[in-house]
Structure formats: structure tokens, C-alpha cells
Design a protein around this motif. Sequence first.
Motif, mmCIF file in Angstrom:
data_model
loop_
_atom_site.group_PDB
_atom_site.id
_atom_site.type_symbol
_atom_site.label_atom_id
_atom_site.label_comp_id
_atom_site.label_asym_id
_atom_site.label_seq_id
_atom_site.Cartn_x
_atom_site.Cartn_y
_atom_site.Cartn_z
ATOM 1 N N THR A 123 -9.518 6.425 -1.179
ATOM 2 C CA THR A 123 -9.652 5.727 0.104
ATOM 3 C C THR A 123 -9.414 6.707 1.246
ATOM 4 O O THR A 123 -8.397 7.400 1.261
ATOM 5 N N THR A 183 -9.974 4.305 6.574
ATOM 6 C CA THR A 183 -10.090 3.049 5.820
ATOM 7 C C THR A 183 -8.701 2.503 5.493
ATOM 8 O O THR A 183 -8.433 1.300 5.608
ATOM 9 N N TYR A 184 -7.819 3.409 5.114
ATOM 10 C CA TYR A 184 -6.448 3.000 4.800
ATOM 11 C C TYR A 184 -5.790 2.347 6.020
ATOM 12 O O TYR A 184 -5.166 1.286 5.923
ATOM 13 N N GLY A 231 -2.210 8.551 7.563
ATOM 14 C CA GLY A 231 -2.461 7.124 7.306
ATOM 15 C C GLY A 231 -1.553 6.173 8.068
ATOM 16 O O GLY A 231 -1.600 4.952 7.831
ATOM 17 N N GLU A 267 -8.622 8.132 5.031
ATOM 18 C CA GLU A 267 -7.500 7.813 5.922
ATOM 19 C C GLU A 267 -7.833 6.671 6.892
ATOM 20 O O GLU A 267 -7.043 5.742 7.068
ATOM 21 N N TRP A 279 -4.468 -1.525 6.261
ATOM 22 C CA TRP A 279 -3.091 -1.902 6.640
ATOM 23 C C TRP A 279 -3.109 -2.835 7.845
ATOM 24 O O TRP A 279 -2.469 -3.894 7.853
ATOM 25 N N HIS A 309 0.449 6.034 -0.523
ATOM 26 C CA HIS A 309 -0.992 6.177 -0.267
ATOM 27 C C HIS A 309 -1.418 7.628 -0.103
ATOM 28 O O HIS A 309 -2.603 7.932 -0.134
ATOM 29 N N TRP A 346 0.832 -1.221 0.000
ATOM 30 C CA TRP A 346 0.000 0.000 0.000
ATOM 31 C C TRP A 346 0.862 1.264 0.000
ATOM 32 O O TRP A 346 0.650 2.158 0.798
ATOM 33 N N LYS A 391 -5.118 8.568 -1.483
ATOM 34 C CA LYS A 391 -5.925 9.590 -0.823
ATOM 35 C C LYS A 391 -7.211 9.952 -1.572
ATOM 36 O O LYS A 391 -8.220 10.280 -0.963
ATOM 37 N N TRP A 440 -5.772 2.693 -3.392
ATOM 38 C CA TRP A 440 -5.651 2.799 -1.935
ATOM 39 C C TRP A 440 -5.147 4.197 -1.529
ATOM 40 O O TRP A 440 -4.865 4.451 -0.372
#
Length: 403
Positions: A218, A222-223, A266, A220, A227, A206, A203, A215, A213
Motif C-alpha cells: 500500500t 493510500t495509507y 504515513g 503512503e 486511515w 504500516h 493499521w 509499505k 496495509w
Amino acid sequence: MYQIVNYRDFLKAIVSVLSSLLLVSCNAYPESQAYNSRIHQSDPNATPKTAALLQNLGQLKSRHFIFGHQDSLAYGVEWWDEPGRSDVLEVTGDYPALYGWDLGHLELGHAENLDGVSFESMKKWILQGYDQGAVITMSWHMTHPGTGGSSWQTDVGARDLLPGGKHHQALVDTLDRFSGFVRSLVPDGETGSRPIPIIFRPWHEHNGDWFWWGKKSTQEDTYIKLWRFTVDYLRQEKNLHNLLYAFSPDRSRIDIVNFDKSYLYGYPGDKYVDILGLDNYWDLGHEANAKISDKQLEDFIESLTRLSRLAFKKDKLAALTESGQDTLFEPDFWTNRFLNGIMANCWTQDIAYAMVWRNANFEREERRHFYVPYNGQKSADSFQRFYEHKASLFLSDLPNMYD
Ligand code: BMA
């Protein structure tokens, strides 16, 4: 214990302030390493070799950095899949000390990755690299497991991949494939069935808006969940304890003045990350804009300084996880820009490794795209001097990283 921790933190704070004021020379700096000599390991159950790799990287980082190259054994500018070859070898007489590989299309069950490297050969080269004593890292330009869109398709993000989401099972299946591949990385003749240590860099970039995945697609939180799910699943369900995790935002979207906050967008937490990485092409110029300013070198130095300082505060390693200058249009790139940047001060010198991206094969790809020189390329002499510098570690310089 309480007092020791406080004393240690106090000393670290002093070191941090003094060296930021440039009052501490690099000669005094190694002493500060005593307070940072144990790098924090995110997986308490990491295999002994994986734990050793992390600590060994920590041991050598203040005086040296490891040089890495993506896909180095698989192909180069004018060759494809020829045993023993590497463009790094052809210019310097030595191999890189870190090999990067990308798993894109493993999730599709394809025999070859997105750049045409067969996974069977990749496995062979990974084990060969490990056998030589090199460090191995993996990234993953993953197709969206739910939609089948490429990494760069940004209309759907990662939300549906999380537990409870409609594509969650597809993510699990993808991680199962990863686990199968990683589990197969067991050296011939080694007793037991433990796969070799890998620096896994999922990932990546990001904070940019070019991957699903990222910005744009997705959020923050969710990211962070993506992870953490990835790491927890691989550790707890797949019992993989040979992975060091590298977090690697892109420099272009990091505000240098507000570095820590911007960098940590993230960030999944210290229990999920071993290496604070940075992908930095941004400060090293692009052929389309071939005149590189001194300000860019200053920014390169500043980005590494701030990265290392943040890693130091967290007892983590710092690394340039992806970097370089595409097509190497500056003849003295390696010495004037790359090495000067990395050697600029005690903090920049504290990165553990620097990996440059791949040398795409001229015949197979539409555009020229390479990051290490081939014989006769205009930066070859500068690369040779970079190779000879005592701080840069290539394969023949590397101590045993796994004991
Ligand atoms: C990018 C480029 C692409 C490649 C991808 C995955 O940076 O090099 O051509 O497909 O990485 O290796």
C-alpha cells in the motif's frame, strides 16, 4: 492569544533543547509539563470520559507509565479461559492496568478472533477491565475485506478499499461491524448508551512490509487516505466519539538518526491521531539471537527519547504500543532492559504506557510465544521488581482515569 502561543512554543523549544543537552534534570522537568499539560485531543466531540482518559494519561505520564498486557484475562501459558486468571496476576498479585485486545476475524463475522478468543467473552473481559478502572486498547489484524486474504497476505494492498474502489463497500461493512461491537461496550447499569473509551490502534506497523496495509502493498498516500476514511467514517457516520487513535509504526523500519521523518511515514495528521505509539520488539532481542548488545539498549532509549520529544512538540501522548521480549530468555529483562530503558532520561520517562504482547497457550499453539513470565519462569523475580518500582502502574496503582 497570538503572543501566548508564541511564548508557549518558545518555552517548549527551550525545554526541548536543554533536555536534549541533558542540562535539565528530571526534577526540573515536571515544570515543563505545565506547557504540555493539555494534550491535544483529535476529536473535538469526544465523550467526557474519553476526553478525561486522554488528559489523565497526560497527567500521570511524566512520573509514571501504565503497564499493559495483550489478552491478559483470556488465557495464559498453561491455561485457557479461567475466570479471574491472568499470568500477570499470578506473578505479581496484581492485574495489568491496561488490557489489549485484537479484533482480527470480527470482519469475517466469526464468533472467535484469530487467536481463538470468543468475541462474547472478549466483550465481557473488556467491560470487566473497565469496571476495574483499567484502560482498554484494541488492535486489528484484519483480513483484507476485498480479497479475504489474511493480514499477512501482501499481494493486494488497500487501494481498492478507498471510496470509488471496487472493494470500498466491503471496507464500509467491516467498519460497520466494528461499530456494532464497540457500541455494545456499555457498562451494566450505566445510564445512556455511550460505549466506554477505547484506545483504537488500527493499521499498525504500516511501515513494515508484512501486512497488506504495509509499505510493500500500500502506497503512503493510500495509507493516509485509508486511515482518514476510517476515522471520518467512524466519527461522522457511526457517531463514535469514544475512540482515542494510536498511530504505531514499527521500530525496525525507523531510521533512528532521521527519526521524525522516518517515524512520520504515513502519518495521517494531528486531527486523526491522539497517541504517537511505537511497536518496539526490535531493540529488545530475540531468542534466535539471544545475546543482546548494549547498542540495542542504547537504541531502545534513543527510540523512546525521540518519540517522546516528537509527541511533546505535537502536544500528543507517546506510548510503547507493543513491546517486550518473546519467551523472556533474559532473567533480568524487566529491570536491566525494559525499566532501565524507560527510566533512562526525562523523555523516556514521559511515555504514557507500555504494553507487552500476549502469552500464547502452550497446548493450543505450535510455538512458545509469551511476553510476561508465569510462575517459575526465569524472569519472574525481575518482573516482580519491575512491578514494585514506583514508576510502573499496575491496576491497584491506578487513579481514576475516567473523571
Ligand atoms: C502476532 C502473533 C500471532 C497472532 C497475532 C494477532 O503478533 O502473536 O500469533 O495471531 O499477533 O494476535
